[in-house]
Design a protein around this motif. Sequence first.
Motif, PDB file in Angstrom:
ATOM      1  N   GLU A   1       0.681  -1.252  -0.005  1.00  0.00           N
ATOM      2  CA  GLU A   1       0.018   0.015  -0.111  1.00  0.00           C
ATOM      3  C   GLU A   1       0.904   1.232   0.023  1.00  0.00           C
ATOM      4  O   GLU A   1       0.174   2.595  -0.395  1.00  0.00           O
ATOM      5  CB  GLU A   1      -0.865  -0.181   1.052  1.00  0.00           C
ATOM      6  N   HIS A   2       2.219   1.120   0.052  1.00  0.00           N
ATOM      7  CA  HIS A   2       2.914   2.257   0.437  1.00  0.00           C
ATOM      8  C   HIS A   2       4.321   2.245  -0.354  1.00  0.00           C
ATOM      9  O   HIS A   2       4.722   1.128  -0.412  1.00  0.00           O
ATOM     10  CB  HIS A   2       2.767   3.180   1.678  1.00  0.00           C
ATOM     11  N   LEU A   3       4.797   3.358  -0.696  1.00  0.00           N
ATOM     12  CA  LEU A   3       5.930   3.479  -1.223  1.00  0.00           C
ATOM     13  C   LEU A   3       6.997   4.598  -0.523  1.00  0.00           C
ATOM     14  O   LEU A   3       6.411   5.757  -0.431  1.00  0.00           O
ATOM     15  CB  LEU A   3       6.414   3.413  -2.760  1.00  0.00           C
ATOM     16  N   ASP A   4       8.039   4.270  -0.060  1.00  0.00           N
ATOM     17  CA  ASP A   4       8.898   5.547   0.426  1.00  0.00           C
ATOM     18  C   ASP A   4       9.512   6.386  -0.690  1.00  0.00           C
ATOM     19  O   ASP A   4       9.426   7.667  -0.652  1.00  0.00           O
ATOM     20  CB  ASP A   4       9.915   5.179   1.542  1.00  0.00           C
ATOM     21  N   LYS A   5      10.099   5.259  -1.607  1.00  0.00           N
ATOM     22  CA  LYS A   5      10.839   6.130  -2.794  1.00  0.00           C
ATOM     23  C   LYS A   5      10.526   5.193  -4.025  1.00  0.00           C
ATOM     24  O   LYS A   5      10.548   3.905  -3.883  1.00  0.00           O
ATOM     25  CB  LYS A   5      12.385   5.973  -2.417  1.00  0.00           C
ATOM     26  N   PHE A   6      10.405   6.004  -5.147  1.00  0.00           N
ATOM     27  CA  PHE A   6      10.175   5.303  -6.491  1.00  0.00           C
ATOM     28  C   PHE A   6      11.246   6.231  -7.461  1.00  0.00           C
ATOM     29  O   PHE A   6      11.380   7.413  -7.596  1.00  0.00           O
ATOM     30  CB  PHE A   6       9.011   5.469  -7.121  1.00  0.00           C
ATOM     31  N   ARG A   7      12.272   5.546  -7.906  1.00  0.00           N
ATOM     32  CA  ARG A   7      13.499   6.033  -8.709  1.00  0.00           C
ATOM     33  C   ARG A   7      13.498   5.483 -10.049  1.00  0.00           C
ATOM     34  O   ARG A   7      13.413   4.104 -10.305  1.00  0.00           O
ATOM     35  CB  ARG A   7      14.855   5.871  -7.988  1.00  0.00           C
ATOM     36  N   LEU A   8      13.176   6.174 -11.215  1.00  0.00           N
ATOM     37  CA  LEU A   8      13.098   5.608 -12.439  1.00  0.00           C
ATOM     38  C   LEU A   8      14.054   6.421 -13.224  1.00  0.00           C
ATOM     39  O   LEU A   8      13.937   7.453 -13.503  1.00  0.00           O
ATOM     40  CB  LEU A   8      11.831   5.576 -12.851  1.00  0.00           C
ATOM     41  N   HIS A   9      15.263   5.889 -13.584  1.00  0.00           N
ATOM     42  CA  HIS A   9      16.223   6.577 -14.547  1.00  0.00           C
ATOM     43  C   HIS A   9      16.310   5.867 -15.797  1.00  0.00           C
ATOM     44  O   HIS A   9      16.774   4.669 -15.740  1.00  0.00           O
ATOM     45  CB  HIS A   9      17.563   6.785 -13.721  1.00  0.00           C
ATOM     46  N   MET A  10      15.735   6.459 -16.781  1.00  0.00           N
ATOM     47  CA  MET A  10      15.961   5.614 -18.009  1.00  0.00           C
ATOM     48  C   MET A  10      16.666   6.442 -19.064  1.00  0.00           C
ATOM     49  O   MET A  10      16.860   7.833 -19.040  1.00  0.00           O
ATOM     50  CB  MET A  10      14.386   5.735 -18.652  1.00  0.00           C
ATOM     51  N   ARG A  11      16.994   5.957 -20.291  1.00  0.00           N
ATOM     52  CA  ARG A  11      17.565   6.475 -21.332  1.00  0.00           C
ATOM     53  C   ARG A  11      16.821   7.316 -22.119  1.00  0.00           C
ATOM     54  O   ARG A  11      16.884   8.601 -22.402  1.00  0.00           O
ATOM     55  CB  ARG A  11      18.462   5.546 -22.473  1.00  0.00           C
ATOM     56  N   PHE A  12      15.500   6.924 -22.396  1.00  0.00           N
ATOM     57  CA  PHE A  12      14.682   7.830 -23.059  1.00  0.00           C
ATOM     58  C   PHE A  12      13.211   7.132 -22.776  1.00  0.00           C
ATOM     59  O   PHE A  12      13.186   6.148 -22.727  1.00  0.00           O
ATOM     60  CB  PHE A  12      14.919   7.818 -24.607  1.00  0.00           C
ATOM     61  N   CYS A  13      12.174   7.816 -23.221  1.00  0.00           N
ATOM     62  CA  CYS A  13      10.859   7.397 -23.231  1.00  0.00           C
ATOM     63  C   CYS A  13      10.162   7.915 -24.458  1.00  0.00           C
ATOM     64  O   CYS A  13       9.905   8.984 -24.857  1.00  0.00           O
ATOM     65  CB  CYS A  13      10.036   7.960 -21.990  1.00  0.00           C
ATOM     66  N   SER A  14      10.038   6.875 -25.306  1.00  0.00           N
ATOM     67  CA  SER A  14       9.306   7.038 -26.775  1.00  0.00           C
ATOM     68  C   SER A  14       7.914   7.321 -26.420  1.00  0.00           C
ATOM     69  O   SER A  14       7.345   7.157 -25.225  1.00  0.00           O
ATOM     70  CB  SER A  14       9.710   5.764 -27.550  1.00  0.00           C
ATOM     71  N   PHE A  15       7.310   7.579 -27.593  1.00  0.00           N
ATOM     72  CA  PHE A  15       6.037   7.779 -27.663  1.00  0.00           C
ATOM     73  C   PHE A  15       5.185   6.587 -27.124  1.00  0.00           C
ATOM     74  O   PHE A  15       4.264   6.541 -26.448  1.00  0.00           O
ATOM     75  CB  PHE A  15       5.364   8.164 -29.104  1.00  0.00           C
ATOM     76  N   GLU A  16       5.737   5.490 -27.599  1.00  0.00           N
ATOM     77  CA  GLU A  16       5.015   4.124 -27.254  1.00  0.00           C
ATOM     78  C   GLU A  16       5.271   3.904 -25.903  1.00  0.00           C
ATOM     79  O   GLU A  16       4.623   2.986 -25.210  1.00  0.00           O
ATOM     80  CB  GLU A  16       5.654   3.014 -28.097  1.00  0.00           C
ATOM     81  N   ASP A  17       6.308   4.258 -25.165  1.00  0.00           N
ATOM     82  CA  ASP A  17       6.369   4.067 -23.716  1.00  0.00           C
ATOM     83  C   ASP A  17       5.630   4.995 -22.873  1.00  0.00           C
ATOM     84  O   ASP A  17       5.567   4.536 -21.525  1.00  0.00           O
ATOM     85  CB  ASP A  17       7.879   4.310 -23.362  1.00  0.00           C
ATOM     86  N   ARG A  18       4.954   5.937 -23.475  1.00  0.00           N
ATOM     87  CA  ARG A  18       4.333   7.058 -22.509  1.00  0.00           C
ATOM     88  C   ARG A  18       3.184   6.236 -21.505  1.00  0.00           C
ATOM     89  O   ARG A  18       3.067   6.541 -20.584  1.00  0.00           O
ATOM     90  CB  ARG A  18       3.705   7.828 -23.263  1.00  0.00           C
ATOM     91  N   TYR A  19       2.485   5.309 -22.397  1.00  0.00           N
ATOM     92  CA  TYR A  19       1.551   4.720 -21.520  1.00  0.00           C
ATOM     93  C   TYR A  19       2.060   3.796 -20.355  1.00  0.00           C
ATOM     94  O   TYR A  19       1.573   3.873 -19.364  1.00  0.00           O
ATOM     95  CB  TYR A  19       0.663   3.697 -22.582  1.00  0.00           C
ATOM     96  N   LYS A  20       3.162   3.255 -20.504  1.00  0.00           N
ATOM     97  CA  LYS A  20       3.881   2.503 -19.426  1.00  0.00           C
ATOM     98  C   LYS A  20       4.276   3.372 -18.400  1.00  0.00           C
ATOM     99  O   LYS A  20       4.158   3.134 -17.178  1.00  0.00           O
ATOM    100  CB  LYS A  20       5.006   1.756 -20.033  1.00  0.00           C
ATOM    101  N   PHE A  21       4.948   4.722 -18.865  1.00  0.00           N
ATOM    102  CA  PHE A  21       5.574   5.391 -17.771  1.00  0.00           C
ATOM    103  C   PHE A  21       4.347   6.062 -16.972  1.00  0.00           C
ATOM    104  O   PHE A  21       4.438   6.097 -15.986  1.00  0.00           O
ATOM    105  CB  PHE A  21       6.267   6.546 -18.650  1.00  0.00           C
ATOM    106  N   ASN A  22       3.311   6.262 -17.677  1.00  0.00           N
ATOM    107  CA  ASN A  22       1.956   6.901 -16.790  1.00  0.00           C
ATOM    108  C   ASN A  22       1.484   5.897 -15.820  1.00  0.00           C
ATOM    109  O   ASN A  22       1.222   6.129 -14.805  1.00  0.00           O
ATOM    110  CB  ASN A  22       0.753   7.579 -18.000  1.00  0.00           C
ATOM    111  N   LYS A  23       1.279   4.710 -16.312  1.00  0.00           N
ATOM    112  CA  LYS A  23       1.048   3.443 -15.639  1.00  0.00           C
ATOM    113  C   LYS A  23       1.971   3.431 -14.412  1.00  0.00           C
ATOM    114  O   LYS A  23       1.486   3.181 -13.191  1.00  0.00           O
ATOM    115  CB  LYS A  23       1.064   2.310 -16.532  1.00  0.00           C
ATOM    116  N   TRP A  24       3.250   3.410 -14.496  1.00  0.00           N
ATOM    117  CA  TRP A  24       4.384   3.432 -13.560  1.00  0.00           C
ATOM    118  C   TRP A  24       4.122   4.384 -12.496  1.00  0.00           C
ATOM    119  O   TRP A  24       4.143   4.384 -11.217  1.00  0.00           O
ATOM    120  CB  TRP A  24       5.746   3.149 -14.013  1.00  0.00           C
TER     121      TRP A  24
END
Length: 138
Positions: A72-95
């Motif tokens: 139910e909770h997260l203290d920290k969410f770190r996401l370092h990616m090289r890029f986020c393509s147009f196709e990846d945006r759905y996944k990124f928004n979900k994450w």
Amino acid sequence: MATATIPHLPVLVIHHILQFLPTKHAIRMSSLCKQWAGLWSSLPVLDFEEEDEHAKFINFVDRCLEIHEKYEHLDKFRLHMRFCSFEDRYKFNKWLGFAVERRVKELDISFSVHTFLGVGLLSALLNAKSITSLNLGP
């Protein structure tokens, strides 16, 4: 040649150690001995650094979030990616939605290549009242 053994440690100590590692390395450490097995999946810290093939990284993050879905909770969410393509945006928004739903406190997102994420990112952040630390870096 003597083999090194990992001493029996309290679960809280193991959790503390694993929280300082990127998620990928915490998973590897969890395979060192039976006592550590699976403990990474209950950590309130998710730390993703894209190092491998982009498609493998996307699948890895998806699998990890699936496993963490029951928490139910997260203290920290770190996401370092090289890029986020147009196709990846759905996944990124979900994450991002996943982190916000779990009342994340520290949010750290960055891309090596300039990426425009637009309205999805802004609307998610406006609803994130739990965030105490926000880093949106390059």
